[in-house]
Design a protein around this motif. Structure first.
Motif, PDB file in Angstrom:
ATOM      1  N   ALA A  45      -5.910  16.245 -18.018  1.00 32.82           N
ATOM      2  CA  ALA A  45      -5.203  15.031 -18.453  1.00 32.82           C
ATOM      3  C   ALA A  45      -6.064  13.785 -18.201  1.00 32.82           C
ATOM      4  O   ALA A  45      -6.128  12.884 -19.046  1.00 32.82           O
ATOM      5  CB  ALA A  45      -3.865  14.916 -17.728  1.00 32.82           C
ATOM      6  N   CYS A  46      -6.734  13.738 -17.060  1.00 31.49           N
ATOM      7  CA  CYS A  46      -7.602  12.579 -16.777  1.00 31.49           C
ATOM      8  C   CYS A  46      -8.756  12.533 -17.781  1.00 31.49           C
ATOM      9  O   CYS A  46      -9.157  11.456 -18.231  1.00 31.49           O
ATOM     10  CB  CYS A  46      -8.117  12.629 -15.336  1.00 31.49           C
ATOM     11  SG  CYS A  46      -6.813  12.351 -14.116  1.00 31.49           S
ATOM     12  N   CYS A  73      -0.414   2.796 -14.501  1.00 29.85           N
ATOM     13  CA  CYS A  73       0.109   4.160 -14.363  1.00 29.85           C
ATOM     14  C   CYS A  73       0.594   4.712 -15.704  1.00 29.85           C
ATOM     15  O   CYS A  73       1.307   4.034 -16.439  1.00 29.85           O
ATOM     16  CB  CYS A  73       1.279   4.177 -13.398  1.00 29.85           C
ATOM     17  SG  CYS A  73       0.854   3.591 -11.755  1.00 29.85           S
ATOM     18  N   LEU A 109       0.541  10.315 -23.458  1.00 28.57           N
ATOM     19  CA  LEU A 109      -0.574   9.593 -22.833  1.00 28.57           C
ATOM     20  C   LEU A 109      -1.230   8.648 -23.834  1.00 28.57           C
ATOM     21  O   LEU A 109      -1.585   7.514 -23.498  1.00 28.57           O
ATOM     22  CB  LEU A 109      -1.604  10.579 -22.274  1.00 28.57           C
ATOM     23  CG  LEU A 109      -1.143  11.398 -21.055  1.00 28.57           C
ATOM     24  CD1 LEU A 109      -2.238  12.364 -20.607  1.00 28.57           C
ATOM     25  CD2 LEU A 109      -0.750  10.489 -19.897  1.00 28.57           C
ATOM     26  N   TYR A 162      -3.236   8.502 -13.490  1.00 28.33           N
ATOM     27  CA  TYR A 162      -2.490   9.525 -14.231  1.00 28.33           C
ATOM     28  C   TYR A 162      -1.521  10.178 -13.257  1.00 28.33           C
ATOM     29  O   TYR A 162      -1.948  10.834 -12.298  1.00 28.33           O
ATOM     30  CB  TYR A 162      -3.425  10.567 -14.845  1.00 28.33           C
ATOM     31  CG  TYR A 162      -2.634  11.778 -15.311  1.00 28.33           C
ATOM     32  CD1 TYR A 162      -1.687  11.661 -16.335  1.00 28.33           C
ATOM     33  CD2 TYR A 162      -2.789  13.026 -14.699  1.00 28.33           C
ATOM     34  CE1 TYR A 162      -0.915  12.741 -16.725  1.00 28.33           C
ATOM     35  CE2 TYR A 162      -2.028  14.109 -15.088  1.00 28.33           C
ATOM     36  CZ  TYR A 162      -1.087  13.963 -16.097  1.00 28.33           C
ATOM     37  OH  TYR A 162      -0.313  15.030 -16.475  1.00 28.33           O
ATOM     38  N   GLY A 179       1.859   8.729 -17.538  1.00 26.31           N
ATOM     39  CA  GLY A 179       2.178  10.117 -17.196  1.00 26.31           C
ATOM     40  C   GLY A 179       3.399  10.592 -17.936  1.00 26.31           C
ATOM     41  O   GLY A 179       4.277   9.798 -18.292  1.00 26.31           O
ATOM     42  N   VAL A 195      -7.460  11.016 -20.941  1.00 27.05           N
ATOM     43  CA  VAL A 195      -7.358   9.548 -20.834  1.00 27.05           C
ATOM     44  C   VAL A 195      -8.739   8.919 -21.036  1.00 27.05           C
ATOM     45  O   VAL A 195      -8.903   7.920 -21.752  1.00 27.05           O
ATOM     46  CB  VAL A 195      -6.756   9.133 -19.465  1.00 27.05           C
ATOM     47  CG1 VAL A 195      -6.861   7.625 -19.247  1.00 27.05           C
ATOM     48  CG2 VAL A 195      -5.302   9.591 -19.358  1.00 27.05           C
ATOM     49  N   TYR A 248      -5.610  10.391  -9.841  1.00 26.70           N
ATOM     50  CA  TYR A 248      -4.497  11.312 -10.046  1.00 26.70           C
ATOM     51  C   TYR A 248      -3.425  10.954  -9.021  1.00 26.70           C
ATOM     52  O   TYR A 248      -3.758  10.613  -7.871  1.00 26.70           O
ATOM     53  CB  TYR A 248      -4.913  12.780  -9.861  1.00 26.70           C
ATOM     54  CG  TYR A 248      -3.695  13.652  -9.727  1.00 26.70           C
ATOM     55  CD1 TYR A 248      -2.943  13.993 -10.846  1.00 26.70           C
ATOM     56  CD2 TYR A 248      -3.228  14.050  -8.468  1.00 26.70           C
ATOM     57  CE1 TYR A 248      -1.762  14.710 -10.727  1.00 26.70           C
ATOM     58  CE2 TYR A 248      -2.050  14.771  -8.337  1.00 26.70           C
ATOM     59  CZ  TYR A 248      -1.323  15.098  -9.476  1.00 26.70           C
ATOM     60  OH  TYR A 248      -0.159  15.793  -9.339  1.00 26.70           O
ATOM     61  N   ILE A 307     -10.261   6.717 -12.876  1.00 25.80           N
ATOM     62  CA  ILE A 307      -8.958   7.332 -13.125  1.00 25.80           C
ATOM     63  C   ILE A 307      -8.514   8.080 -11.873  1.00 25.80           C
ATOM     64  O   ILE A 307      -9.200   8.989 -11.400  1.00 25.80           O
ATOM     65  CB  ILE A 307      -9.007   8.298 -14.336  1.00 25.80           C
ATOM     66  CG1 ILE A 307      -9.564   7.572 -15.562  1.00 25.80           C
ATOM     67  CG2 ILE A 307      -7.618   8.866 -14.620  1.00 25.80           C
ATOM     68  CD1 ILE A 307      -9.737   8.443 -16.787  1.00 25.80           C
TER      69      ILE A 307
END
Ligand code: PGA
Length: 253
Positions: A185-186, A125, A142, A165, A127, A189, A209, A207
């Motif tokens: 955001a994913c 995890c 991140l 995430y 975030g 990553v 969420y 990934i």
């Protein structure tokens, strides 16, 4: 195409009876394991009962482990012990562990190594906090968390991991990230993993969420390019809602 993965993180909820009621209802209603991975992530004392009743299509995960394999560590749980109960997943570095129990990036990294040593699939995890997002530090946070968590992992090991995430401001708050924010955001990553390993490797790491996912918003989130599944807290406690969200992932297949 990456196989979707839907996991319900029960946190410190459910007694044994409540857990047995849930698993009885849910284990026979899960989508085909060939198409969607589903998991219930439960408190350690429940794991044995849940694994016994997981059925063909559901798998069970732990919420934490300690990074040493054994020793004088009162209150901790080893990867070897989890494996001996045929647990499949282990959540590592959940924001509640980072923020309430002060777990560091280095500990997260050691735990990822420990999970892989015992053939458990780590759900790692990451975030940002609300203030970090508001001061445009999301990518920096991140980057730090992902690179620390994957420190020393070979390509082969990285391929065995799942990332979740979970923006901290969206966890348990009812305030879901918009699908655009979550997808971006994913995607970031994914780029971090592609830079560290290769695009080929990053393309195979799933990934999820997480943060206020519920039956009403799961479709929109799962429709996003870089979101391969969901780590669900509150809404996963209700068997009917969990079944709905697990089945929603079939649309992504
Ligand atoms: P939530 O929790 O769905 O209740 O926001 C998500 C999580 O903590 O994994």
């Amino acid at each position: 195409m990456r196989k979707p993965i839907i996991a319900g993180n029960w946190k410190m909820f459910k007694t044994r009876d409540e857990a047995l009621y849930f698993i009885l209802k849910v284990s026979t209603a899960m989508p085909d394991l060939e198409k969607v991975d589903t998991a219930v992530i439960a408190s350690a004392p429940l794991l044995r009962d849940l694994v016994k009743r997981q059925g063909d299509n559901l798998r069970i995960g732990a919420q934490n482990l300690y990074f040493e394999d054994e020793g004088a560590f009162t209150g901790e749980i080893s990867g070897a012990l989890l494996k001996s109960y045929n647990v499949t997943y282990v959540v590592i570095g959940h924001s509640e562990r980072r923020h309430i129990f002060h777990e560091t990036d280095q500990e997260v990294n050691k735990k990822v190594h420990a999970a892989l040593r015992h053939d458990l699939t780590p759900i790692v995890c990451v975030g940002e906090l609300l203030e970090e997002r508001e001061s445009s530090k999301t990518e920096e946070v991140l980057r730090t968390q992902v690179l620390a968590a994957y420190e020393g992992l070979s390509e082969e090991q990285a391929l065995k991991t799942v990332v979740a995430y979970e923006p901290v401001w969206a966890i348990g708050t009812g305030r879901t990230a918009t699908s655009e924010v979550a997808n971006e955001a994913c995607g970031f990553v994914l780029r971090l993993l592609a830079d560290k390993y290769s695009q080929r490797v990053a393309d195979q790491i799933r990934i999820q969420y997480g943060g206020s996912v519920k039956p009403e918003n799961v479709d929109e989130l799962l429709a996003c390019e870089h979101i391969d599944g969901a780590l669900i807290g509150g809404a996963s406690l209700d068997p009917d809602k969990f079944i709905k969200m697990a089945k929603a992932a079939l649309k992504r297949v």
